[in-house]
Design a protein around this motif. Structure first.
Motif, PDB file in Angstrom:
ATOM      1  N   ASP A   1       0.827  -1.202   0.000  1.00  0.00           N
ATOM      2  CA  ASP A   1       0.000   0.000   0.000  1.00  0.00           C
ATOM      3  C   ASP A   1       0.862   1.253   0.000  1.00  0.00           C
ATOM      4  N   LYS A   2       1.955   1.238   0.741  1.00  0.00           N
ATOM      5  CA  LYS A   2       2.865   2.387   0.748  1.00  0.00           C
ATOM      6  C   LYS A   2       3.570   2.536  -0.586  1.00  0.00           C
ATOM      7  N   ILE A   3       3.917   1.423  -1.216  1.00  0.00           N
ATOM      8  CA  ILE A   3       4.546   1.485  -2.539  1.00  0.00           C
ATOM      9  C   ILE A   3       3.585   2.100  -3.554  1.00  0.00           C
ATOM     10  N   GLN A   4       2.327   1.693  -3.495  1.00  0.00           N
ATOM     11  CA  GLN A   4       1.345   2.253  -4.412  1.00  0.00           C
ATOM     12  C   GLN A   4       1.166   3.752  -4.185  1.00  0.00           C
ATOM     13  N   GLU A   5       1.209   4.188  -2.929  1.00  0.00           N
ATOM     14  CA  GLU A   5       1.085   5.616  -2.635  1.00  0.00           C
ATOM     15  C   GLU A   5       2.268   6.408  -3.174  1.00  0.00           C
ATOM     16  N   ASN A   6       3.473   5.883  -3.033  1.00  0.00           N
ATOM     17  CA  ASN A   6       4.662   6.601  -3.504  1.00  0.00           C
ATOM     18  C   ASN A   6       4.778   6.609  -5.023  1.00  0.00           C
ATOM     19  N   SER A   7       4.242   5.597  -5.692  1.00  0.00           N
ATOM     20  CA  SER A   7       4.416   5.480  -7.142  1.00  0.00           C
ATOM     21  C   SER A   7       3.196   5.936  -7.916  1.00  0.00           C
ATOM     22  N   ARG A   8       2.214   6.522  -7.285  1.00  0.00           N
ATOM     23  CA  ARG A   8       1.016   6.967  -7.996  1.00  0.00           C
ATOM     24  C   ARG A   8       1.367   8.122  -8.951  1.00  0.00           C
ATOM     25  N   GLY A   9       1.084   7.957 -10.245  1.00  0.00           N
ATOM     26  CA  GLY A   9       1.390   8.963 -11.253  1.00  0.00           C
ATOM     27  C   GLY A   9       2.868   9.185 -11.469  1.00  0.00           C
ATOM     28  N   ILE A  10       3.671   8.147 -11.274  1.00  0.00           N
ATOM     29  CA  ILE A  10       5.124   8.346 -11.331  1.00  0.00           C
ATOM     30  C   ILE A  10       5.622   8.571 -12.751  1.00  0.00           C
ATOM     31  N   THR A  11       4.917   8.058 -13.771  1.00  0.00           N
ATOM     32  CA  THR A  11       5.368   8.258 -15.147  1.00  0.00           C
ATOM     33  C   THR A  11       5.215   9.700 -15.614  1.00  0.00           C
ATOM     34  N   ALA A  12       4.414  10.476 -14.914  1.00  0.00           N
ATOM     35  CA  ALA A  12       4.256  11.891 -15.270  1.00  0.00           C
ATOM     36  C   ALA A  12       5.294  12.771 -14.596  1.00  0.00           C
ATOM     37  N   ARG A  13       6.112  12.204 -13.739  1.00  0.00           N
ATOM     38  CA  ARG A  13       7.150  12.968 -13.047  1.00  0.00           C
ATOM     39  C   ARG A  13       8.520  12.476 -13.491  1.00  0.00           C
ATOM     40  N   SER A  14       9.532  13.264 -13.191  1.00  0.00           N
ATOM     41  CA  SER A  14      10.901  12.909 -13.561  1.00  0.00           C
ATOM     42  C   SER A  14      11.848  12.998 -12.370  1.00  0.00           C
ATOM     43  N   ASP A  15      11.299  12.990 -11.169  1.00  0.00           N
ATOM     44  CA  ASP A  15      12.145  13.135  -9.993  1.00  0.00           C
ATOM     45  C   ASP A  15      12.672  11.803  -9.476  1.00  0.00           C
ATOM     46  N   ARG A  16      11.954  10.692  -9.709  1.00  0.00           N
ATOM     47  CA  ARG A  16      12.427   9.385  -9.236  1.00  0.00           C
ATOM     48  C   ARG A  16      11.842   8.284 -10.104  1.00  0.00           C
ATOM     49  N   THR A  17      12.506   7.135 -10.068  1.00  0.00           N
ATOM     50  CA  THR A  17      12.035   5.967 -10.803  1.00  0.00           C
ATOM     51  C   THR A  17      11.124   5.123  -9.916  1.00  0.00           C
ATOM     52  N   TYR A  18      10.523   4.098 -10.513  1.00  0.00           N
ATOM     53  CA  TYR A  18       9.650   3.219  -9.729  1.00  0.00           C
ATOM     54  C   TYR A  18      10.454   2.455  -8.689  1.00  0.00           C
ATOM     55  N   SER A  19      11.653   2.046  -9.037  1.00  0.00           N
ATOM     56  CA  SER A  19      12.501   1.334  -8.068  1.00  0.00           C
ATOM     57  C   SER A  19      12.805   2.213  -6.866  1.00  0.00           C
ATOM     58  N   GLU A  20      13.099   3.485  -7.110  1.00  0.00           N
ATOM     59  CA  GLU A  20      13.398   4.406  -6.013  1.00  0.00           C
ATOM     60  C   GLU A  20      12.160   4.657  -5.158  1.00  0.00           C
TER      61      GLU A  20
ATOM     62  N   SER B   1      18.500   9.740 -18.095  1.00  0.00           N
ATOM     63  CA  SER B   1      19.060  10.676 -19.088  1.00  0.00           C
ATOM     64  C   SER B   1      19.030  12.104 -18.561  1.00  0.00           C
ATOM     65  N   ARG B   2      17.946  12.467 -17.935  1.00  0.00           N
ATOM     66  CA  ARG B   2      17.857  13.829 -17.391  1.00  0.00           C
ATOM     67  C   ARG B   2      18.891  14.043 -16.294  1.00  0.00           C
ATOM     68  N   ARG B   3      19.093  13.059 -15.453  1.00  0.00           N
ATOM     69  CA  ARG B   3      20.102  13.199 -14.402  1.00  0.00           C
ATOM     70  C   ARG B   3      21.506  13.268 -14.986  1.00  0.00           C
ATOM     71  N   ALA B   4      21.765  12.481 -16.020  1.00  0.00           N
ATOM     72  CA  ALA B   4      23.090  12.525 -16.638  1.00  0.00           C
ATOM     73  C   ALA B   4      23.348  13.883 -17.275  1.00  0.00           C
TER      74      ALA B   4
END
Length: 426
Positions: A236-255, A340-343
């Protein structure tokens, strides 16, 4: 008339300081516990446990209780002596009646009237009666104080079948719930974690040689509920942290998943400790100190299973989920975009640092710095740059670097002009 006074400024209150303890840093994701990044190592640990379990199952097997393989029980008062003495007397009595018979297990039962429960292999009814008569003479007890009971293996087989049926139904309900609540990948990861808990607990039983009884089976089904609860909380916490993650560029799903593990680790540990305390009391105090042997099998499987469930919910279920999620094309593309953005940002910072280290200082700044240090050099610098105004200003400074008074400059100019006029008249 009263003078006007400006209103006193009220400073805003300082923000409350955040806790700096290890648990607080762990919750904020600042402790640096990289669980997801080391999932290959964790998979190696799980594989090692599975390999040890398979070898133990094939070599040592399980010590099945009398309820599963059948046998005979003798219950004798503890007043006859120690447990070892009573076990030796029963062993001699059954071997005299049936040379193929042997003692399987012996334990002390507590209560108001403590007694010993000696379990042997299956014996015919007449051999059981003969062994009981022998015990009456060797232990100096009347026949009414020695009880015997024959247990059929059919009852144990029925318990096993019902337990397996209950396990299958439980897993099906778990899968359906997790698919509805989360998704099928989380259902697969959760069921894998539950299977790991069962295999690890069974491996401990096989290695140590603890007796498997119906209480053991009931305890194994009980720990599945506890393990499922812990896994659902983490997911449940993973789902909360990863909600809408593809629209952001601050972290990956693994992070995002690793942050959820860090945030829920202390909660899982606290929940596990709170759950293990009463189970430990049941095992070590009830079965160990008070002699409640009937609680031993249940306490053992609960203690081992709950401890394994805390580990698997953090270090096994989440890495399995991340491995399954990373197969999605959208998440793979999002991970490449974030990297790529981080690099690019890192390359820009390095370029700016190099430019700031090699860029020269402006000539005007160097001239100004030299003027304040050496007035004579200021005149030369001003003359070389072709700026008469700067030369006159530099020449008008005194020896100590300060500008000469205006009157002095005027008198010198006038005297110089008069001398020039006299020379022209001559």
């Amino acid at each position: 008339m009263a003078r006007w006074k400006a209103p006193a400024t009220v400073e805003p209150p300082a923000p409350p300081s955040q806790p700096t303890g290890w648990a607080a840093r762990l919750y904020r994701g600042q402790a640096g516990l990289d669980v997801v990044g080391r999932r290959r190592i964790l998979f190696g640990v799980a594989g090692t446990v599975l390999l040890i379990a398979l070898v133990s199952f094939g070599v040592r097997g399980f010590t099945l209780g009398i309820d599963f393989r059948g046998g005979t029980e003798f219950q004798i008062p503890a007043s006859v002596g120690t447990l070892d003495q009573t076990q030796s007397a029963v062993s001699r009595a059954i071997e005299a009646a049936d040379p193929a018979a042997s003692v399987v297990s012996a334990q002390r039962l507590g209560g108001d009237h403590p007694s010993y429960l000696i379990r042997t292999t299956s014996m015919p009814a007449n051999d059981t009666a003969t062994a009981k008569s022998t015990l009456e003479g060797s232990l100096h007890l009347p026949a009414s104080q020695i009880s015997d009971n024959r247990v059929s293996a059919a009852w144990g087989a029925q318990v096993t079948q019902r337990s397996l049926l209950g396990l299958v139904i439980f897993l099906l309900l778990v899968v359906v719930y997790l698919i509805i609540r989360f998704e099928w990948r989380m259902a697969v990861a959760a069921v894998s974690s539950l299977a790991f808990d069962l295999v690890a607990t069974a491996a401990v039983y096989s290695l140590v040689g603890w007796e498997v009884s119906p209480n053991t089976v009931i305890g194994a089904l009980t720990i599945l509920g506890f393990a499922l609860y812990d896994v659902v909380v983490v997911f449940d916490k993973i789902q909360e942290n990863s909600r809408g993650i593809t629209a952001r560029s601050d972290r990956t799903y693994s992070e995002a998943a690793n942050l959820a593990v860090n945030q829920m680790l202390m909660r899982s540990i606290n929940t596990g400790l709170v759950a293990l305390l009463p189970v430990g009391g049941l095992l070590f105090i009830g079965a160990g100190l008070l002699g409640a042997g009937t609680l031993e099998d249940l306490g053992l499987v609960l203690f081992v299973g709950m401890g394994t469930a805390v580990y698997s919910s953090i270090f096994f279920a989440t890495p399995v989920l991340v491995s399954l999620k990373q197969r999605q094309p959208s998440l793979r593309a999002h991970t490449r975009r974030v990297n790529s953005r981080r690099a690019a940002a890192k390359a820009n910072r390095e370029r700016e640092e190099r430019e700031s280290m090699v860029s020269p200082q402006p000539a005007a700044a160097l001239a100004t710095a030299g003027a304040t240090a050496n007035p004579a050099a200021d005149v030369a610098v001003a003359a070389s740059t072709g700026a008469p105004g700067n030369a006159s200003k530099a020449a008008s400074r005194t020896g100590n670097g300060r500008q000469a008074p205006a009157g002095a400059r005027g008198s010198k100019a006038r005297s110089g002009g008069g001398t020039a006029g006299r020379n022209r008249r001559r």
